[in-house]
Enzyme design. Structure first.
Site, PDB file in Angstrom:
ATOM      1  CD  GLN B  12      -3.101  -0.948   0.600  1.00  0.00           C
ATOM      2  OE1 GLN B  12      -3.245   0.031  -0.125  1.00  0.00           O
ATOM      3  NE2 GLN B  12      -4.043  -1.853   0.752  1.00  0.00           N
ATOM      4  CB  CYS B  13      -0.230   4.775  -0.171  1.00  0.00           C
ATOM      5  SG  CYS B  13       0.386   6.417   0.167  1.00  0.00           S
ATOM      6  N   PRO B  14       2.867   4.292   1.167  1.00  0.00           N
ATOM      7  CG  PRO B  14       4.793   5.369   2.029  1.00  0.00           C
ATOM      8  CD  PRO B  14       3.638   4.456   2.420  1.00  0.00           C
ATOM      9  CG  MET B  15       5.367   0.334   1.453  1.00  0.00           C
ATOM     10  SD  MET B  15       6.779   1.262   2.081  1.00  0.00           S
ATOM     11  CE  MET B  15       8.129   0.235   1.505  1.00  0.00           C
ATOM     12  CG  ASP B  39      -1.936   1.702  -3.580  1.00  0.00           C
ATOM     13  OD1 ASP B  39      -3.135   1.945  -3.391  1.00  0.00           O
ATOM     14  OD2 ASP B  39      -1.021   2.516  -3.372  1.00  0.00           O
TER      15      ASP B  39
END
Lengths: 177, 74
Positions: B12-15, B39
């Site tokens: 998920q954000c920010p990955m 995502d």
């Protein structure tokens, strides 16, 4: 040497793309999980943008930097009381609303694990790996009776409002969370 | 075929952006990285990041609910 020069030197020492990298400053003033999370998400993303990122942790924000085993800190009984009620470390942060004595954060962290959202602790480590500078606020440390030994390793030297303003004056992005 | 592939599926954000930024550091200008993400936020985040960083989004497509981005290092 000003804080900016120090920051620029650190950026060069760490092999950032350029000493002229744009600056991002986040003032992290909350020990709530729902504030610490966006702080660390934005800090790591700023680093992914090649920015020179500094997070200045003040007041309850310092909870994020406390070692899990810091225990009761300070000499004054009032400081000790703070240590009793605020345990510190990313795993022990509460929610600003719907905390329900820890039930809320427990559910939120369970959801985050299920949905594969990186935890505050993971993002903190990642931020350090990415060269994000983490500044504890000296005044808050004194107020709460925290020493460097109560905080995690790899932090920048404790600083104050002057250093924060000096950085923010030239920063493209300055946030107070 | 891209020079490097970043598998950000499930993250998920920010990955997705973080992983892509780390991968592109290892490349020379002109080389490409293919990012695969699930995502939905990556749909706007990866193109925005690439544009701001001076990289070029060469290709973007969706396949089996997964989003593919090919980014050329600028």
């Amino acid at each position: 040497m000003t804080a900016q020069e120090t920051a620029a030197e650190t950026a060069m020492a760490e092999g950032s793309d350029s000493a002229e990298a744009e600056k991002m400053v986040i003032i992290a003033a909350s020990g709530d999980l729902d504030k610490a999370w966006p702080v660390m998400i934005l800090a790591t993303t700023g680093a992914a943008y090649g920015m020179d990122v500094t997070v200045f942790f003040t007041f309850w924000g310092l909870e994020v930097l406390k070692r899990p085993d810091s225990g009761i800190t300070g000499d004054d009984w009032r400081q000790k009381m703070l240590g009793v009620f605020r345990k510190g470390s990313p795993d022990k942060l509460g929610l600003s609303t719907m905390n329900f004595a820890g039930m809320g954060p427990w559910m939120m962290k369970g959801l985050a694990t299920d949905k594969n959202v990186a935890s505050v602790g993971e993002l903190l480590e990642l931020a350090q790996d990415m060269g994000v500078k983490l500044w504890p606020c000296q005044m808050t440390m004194d107020l709460m009776g925290l020493s460097n030994d109560d905080l995690i390793e790899g932090l920048d030297k404790p600083a104050g409002a002057g250093s924060a303003i000096s950085l923010m004056k030239d920063a493209s992005i300055s946030l107070f969370i | 075929m891209a020079d490097v592939t970043v598998d950000a599926r499930g993250l998920q954000c920010p990955m997705p952006v973080i992983k892509t930024s780390q991968a592109i550091k290892t490349l020379a200008a002109g080389q490409t990285v293919e990012v695969i993400a699930s995502d939905r936020g990556a749909l706007s985040d990866i193109p925005a990041w690439a544009g701001d960083m001076g990289h070029t989004l060469k290709e973007q497509f969706e396949e089996n609910d997964e989003f593919h981005f090919v980014v050329e290092k600028g």
